[in-house]
Motif scaffolding. Structure first.
Motif, PDB file in Angstrom:
ATOM      1  N   ARG A   1      39.672  32.044  43.830  1.00  0.00           N
ATOM      2  CA  ARG A   1      39.323  33.460  43.905  1.00  0.00           C
ATOM      3  C   ARG A   1      37.935  33.724  43.320  1.00  0.00           C
ATOM      4  O   ARG A   1      37.172  34.535  43.851  1.00  0.00           O
ATOM      5  CB  ARG A   1      40.395  34.290  43.199  1.00  0.00           C
ATOM      6  N   SER A   2      37.603  33.019  42.231  1.00  0.00           N
ATOM      7  CA  SER A   2      36.303  33.252  41.596  1.00  0.00           C
ATOM      8  C   SER A   2      35.160  32.768  42.481  1.00  0.00           C
ATOM      9  O   SER A   2      34.091  33.373  42.513  1.00  0.00           O
ATOM     10  CB  SER A   2      36.243  32.555  40.237  1.00  0.00           C
ATOM     11  N   GLU A   3      35.417  31.675  43.219  1.00  0.00           N
ATOM     12  CA  GLU A   3      34.374  31.159  44.112  1.00  0.00           C
ATOM     13  C   GLU A   3      34.361  31.895  45.451  1.00  0.00           C
ATOM     14  O   GLU A   3      33.333  31.994  46.104  1.00  0.00           O
ATOM     15  CB  GLU A   3      34.615  29.659  44.368  1.00  0.00           C
ATOM     16  N   GLY A   4      35.523  32.406  45.848  1.00  0.00           N
ATOM     17  CA  GLY A   4      35.650  33.010  47.181  1.00  0.00           C
ATOM     18  C   GLY A   4      35.232  34.465  47.264  1.00  0.00           C
ATOM     19  O   GLY A   4      34.778  34.926  48.316  1.00  0.00           O
ATOM     20  N   PHE A   5      35.392  35.223  46.164  1.00  0.00           N
ATOM     21  CA  PHE A   5      35.036  36.646  46.173  1.00  0.00           C
ATOM     22  C   PHE A   5      33.613  36.872  45.664  1.00  0.00           C
ATOM     23  O   PHE A   5      33.155  36.174  44.760  1.00  0.00           O
ATOM     24  CB  PHE A   5      35.973  37.452  45.262  1.00  0.00           C
ATOM     25  N   GLY A   6      32.949  37.879  46.179  1.00  0.00           N
ATOM     26  CA  GLY A   6      31.634  38.279  45.702  1.00  0.00           C
ATOM     27  C   GLY A   6      31.720  39.211  44.497  1.00  0.00           C
ATOM     28  O   GLY A   6      32.809  39.623  44.080  1.00  0.00           O
ATOM     29  N   ALA A   7      30.560  39.572  43.941  1.00  0.00           N
ATOM     30  CA  ALA A   7      30.489  40.318  42.687  1.00  0.00           C
ATOM     31  C   ALA A   7      31.159  41.696  42.757  1.00  0.00           C
ATOM     32  O   ALA A   7      31.897  42.093  41.852  1.00  0.00           O
ATOM     33  CB  ALA A   7      29.029  40.468  42.257  1.00  0.00           C
ATOM     34  N   GLU A   8      30.910  42.460  43.833  1.00  0.00           N
ATOM     35  CA  GLU A   8      31.465  43.814  43.905  1.00  0.00           C
ATOM     36  C   GLU A   8      32.993  43.765  44.021  1.00  0.00           C
ATOM     37  O   GLU A   8      33.704  44.569  43.416  1.00  0.00           O
ATOM     38  CB  GLU A   8      30.852  44.576  45.084  1.00  0.00           C
ATOM     39  N   VAL A   9      33.503  42.797  44.792  1.00  0.00           N
ATOM     40  CA  VAL A   9      34.960  42.661  44.948  1.00  0.00           C
ATOM     41  C   VAL A   9      35.584  42.308  43.599  1.00  0.00           C
ATOM     42  O   VAL A   9      36.584  42.902  43.183  1.00  0.00           O
ATOM     43  CB  VAL A   9      35.290  41.608  46.025  1.00  0.00           C
ATOM     44  N   LYS A  10      34.955  41.376  42.876  1.00  0.00           N
ATOM     45  CA  LYS A  10      35.491  40.995  41.561  1.00  0.00           C
ATOM     46  C   LYS A  10      35.462  42.184  40.600  1.00  0.00           C
ATOM     47  O   LYS A  10      36.390  42.395  39.830  1.00  0.00           O
ATOM     48  CB  LYS A  10      34.671  39.842  40.970  1.00  0.00           C
ATOM     49  N   ARG A  11      34.377  42.969  40.661  1.00  0.00           N
ATOM     50  CA  ARG A  11      34.255  44.138  39.785  1.00  0.00           C
ATOM     51  C   ARG A  11      35.436  45.077  40.009  1.00  0.00           C
ATOM     52  O   ARG A  11      36.053  45.577  39.077  1.00  0.00           O
ATOM     53  CB  ARG A  11      32.929  44.840  40.089  1.00  0.00           C
ATOM     54  N   ARG A  12      35.766  45.319  41.276  1.00  0.00           N
ATOM     55  CA  ARG A  12      36.844  46.273  41.561  1.00  0.00           C
ATOM     56  C   ARG A  12      38.216  45.677  41.248  1.00  0.00           C
ATOM     57  O   ARG A  12      39.119  46.392  40.811  1.00  0.00           O
ATOM     58  CB  ARG A  12      36.754  46.746  43.013  1.00  0.00           C
ATOM     59  N   ILE A  13      38.389  44.382  41.466  1.00  0.00           N
ATOM     60  CA  ILE A  13      39.678  43.764  41.124  1.00  0.00           C
ATOM     61  C   ILE A  13      39.895  43.828  39.604  1.00  0.00           C
ATOM     62  O   ILE A  13      40.992  44.133  39.135  1.00  0.00           O
ATOM     63  CB  ILE A  13      39.750  42.297  41.618  1.00  0.00           C
TER      64      ILE A  13
END
Lengths: 479, 97
Positions: free
Chosen positions: A346-358
């Motif tokens: 998940r950390s490698e697959g998602f970008g910064a904005e997606v991680k921020r919202r998750i």
């Protein structure tokens, strides 16, 4: 006049009349893509051979009289978060970089039945999280009206593809303005229907209580025609209501007696003066055609964004749990155990904005904070819904801008998330209240970029906004 | 009131979110979350006493249907999307010893 200049409904009529074939129309779009796609990057996937094959099949069905839909043979582009059987569907994310759905979304099935030629899948902000199409893992999309500027987002690829004649119409999804804002920035028509009107089956979920699929197209007639085709009752989407309305019946050039409310709080600080002038000018045009205008205070506008980001992030954190590196999509190369695999994938697959919202969503749902943040936001949502209910007891339509400014320059938005979120101020509360709203062009600013007009209706009253939008559009042709 | 997110909180949220953040990402995530929460705190200006939380905008009822299989066996195609497959099943890392 080139084939590409026709609206979707005009093109379909010409195909039906035998003046143009679906194959010619598809070839024209593919040639245009050859010319401009390298610069604009509207698409993640282009299915050239598949499109030509579909066009041939559809053409023969039109000729045999088997296909009589008002959009038969017209090439369409689909946002890349809507599943298409056998065609890559990435959500513009690395984590779904190799995902080929085994089924099509209900809207895609509806389009296929109506004889649409699917050209490909359009670029978007990753998982529809963003307002500029710059968070895509597959490069930015440029605004065809000025390639130094963003097309808006998250359905930026769909809006740009329509504006660049790289398709005749497109589907997008709108969770907080993601159809209306890019439509406004690119000078095309876009509509978010009432929540539950269009099936979400096969739409990769972001904020399930807010997501709704809708059209991006060249004019209001196309918009109503597409909506007729894509709206349906679908038992596979438990929130689908399936109130069947004939939207093209609302294509009436008349607003006599239409009560239009103009919220003062949509015209205050932060609104660009040129945008303000163009939108108020559009109101005057409608008044000259017999509409009754009244200013009023909607209230709570500044609370919509914090309520929205709490709810949307909470739902996103839950919806995106399914990307775990097991069933589909990306899996990290090296890992020590199951949990380490989840985390690294998940950390490698998602970008910064997606991680921020998750992260934000996981926090507001966590024990100890759930009441203070998530439930509080749901209570504010109830208040916002009530403010709209009160307004619609007095007005048929609410009129305002789509966004505070015209399209920003590429690279200027992502560094300050809250500032970017503020750009959604006029669109976001509509999703919280489940309302329908249309965005259509109402002028060009001195920087050469389009300005969008937003017309908002009460739930299931799409026809009020379609009629008002159509009248405004016709007035532009008459004057 | 300015929100302060501690290292413990960001680690805990990372566990909930199943995300592994680098030291640099962690610092950024703390800052992002602090400023978002400061912003969200604006909601506290509104008195919501007695207001029911609205999870769904329409009055909806549960939809029941007969539990009948309507789709066919698509195992082969579904497994094509799996990062790892073994004997017609999803292959997952060892979960217990």
């Amino acid at each position: 006049m080139s084939i590409l200049d026709y609206t979707a409904t005009t093109l379909a009529a010409k195909i039906k009349a035998g003046e143009i074939s679906a194959i010619e129309a598809t070839k024209a779009v593919l040639e245009q893509i050859e010319k401009t796609e390298e610069l604009y990057n509207c698409y993640v996937t282009i299915d050239k051979d598949g499109a030509l094959k579909q066009a041939e099949e559809i053409q023969s069905k039109i000729e045999s009289g088997e296909l009589v839909s008002p959009l038969a043979g017209v090439p369409v582009a689909i946002k890349d978060n809507i599943c298409t059987e056998g065609m890559l569907t990435t959500c513009s994310s690395k984590i779904l970089g190799n995902f080929v759905p085994t089924f099509s979304a209900e809207v895609v099935e509806n389009l296929k039945k109506a004889g649409a030629v699917i050209i490909g899948k359009t670029n978007m902000d990753e998982f529809a999280m963003g307002s500029t199409t710059e968070t895509s893992a597959y490069g930015v999309t440029r605004n065809p009206k000025n390639p130094e500027h963003v097309p808006g987002g998250s359905s930026g690829g769909s809006a740009a593809a329509v504006a660049a004649n790289e398709c005749f119409y497109a589907l997008g999804s709108d969770t907080g303005g993601s159809i209306r804002q890019p439509a406004g920035y690119c000078g095309v028509v876009g509509m978010k229907p009432t929540y539950s009107t269009v099936s979400r089956y096969g739409l990769i979920a972001y904020g399930s209580s807010l997501d709704q699929i809708g059209p991006l197209c060249k004019d209001v007639t196309d918009c109503a025609t597409i909506l007729d085709i894509i709206s349906s009752h679908d038992t596979k989407d438990s929130t689908s209501v399936g109130k069947k309305t004939d939207y093209t019946k609302a294509l009436v050039n008349d607003v006599k007696g239409m009560k239009i409310g103009i919220p003062r709080d949509y015209f205050g600080d932060g609104l660009d003066s040129e945008v303000k002038k163009a939108v108020l000018n559009a109101a005057k045009v409608l008044e000259s055609r017999g509409a009754i205008l009244e200013e009023f205070d909607l209230g709570l506008v500044e609370y919509a964004i914090p309520a929205y980001y709490t709810i949307a992030a909470a739902e996103a954190s839950s919806n995106l749990e399914r990307f775990d590196g097991i069933k589909y999509g990306y899996r990290t190369e090296e890992f020590s155990d199951l949990h380490n695999m989840y985390k690294k994938t998940r950390s490698e697959g998602f970008g910064a904005e997606v991680k921020r919202r998750i992260m934000l969503g996981s926090f507001v749902l966590s024990s100890g904070y759930y009441d203070a943040y998530y439930l509080k936001a749901l209570k504010v949502k109830a208040l916002i819904k009530k403010a709209f209910d009160d307004a619609f007891s007095k007005y048929d339509v609410i009129l305002g801008p789509v966004a505070p400014t015209t399209a920003p320059k590429l690279g200027e938005s992502l560094s300050d998330p809250i500032k970017m979120y503020l750009g959604d101020i006029y669109t976001i509360s509509i999703n919280l209240a489940g309302l329908p709203a249309i965005s259509l062009p109402c002028g060009i600013a001195s920087n050469g970029l389009p300005i969008g007009l937003q017309l908002i209706g009460d739930c299931y009253k799409e026809n009020n906004i379609i009629q008002t939008a159509y009248t405004y559009e016709q007035a532009g042709k008459e004057d | 009131m300015a929100n302060i997110i501690s290292d413990e909180t960001i680690d805990y949220v990372g566990i909930l979110a199943k995300l592994e953040l680098s030291a640099e990402e962690k610092e950024q995530a703390k800052k992002d979350m602090e400023s978002m929460l400061d912003y969200i705190d604006k909601l506290n200006e509104l008195d919501t006493t007695g207001v029911e939380p609205m999870s769904h905008v329409f009055q909806v009822n549960n939809v029941f249907r007969e539990d009948v299989v309507t789709n066919g066996d698509d195992r082969e195609n579904i497994l094509k999307n799996a990062p790892e497959e073994k004997n017609g099943m999803f292959n997952v890392p060892k979960t217990f010893d």
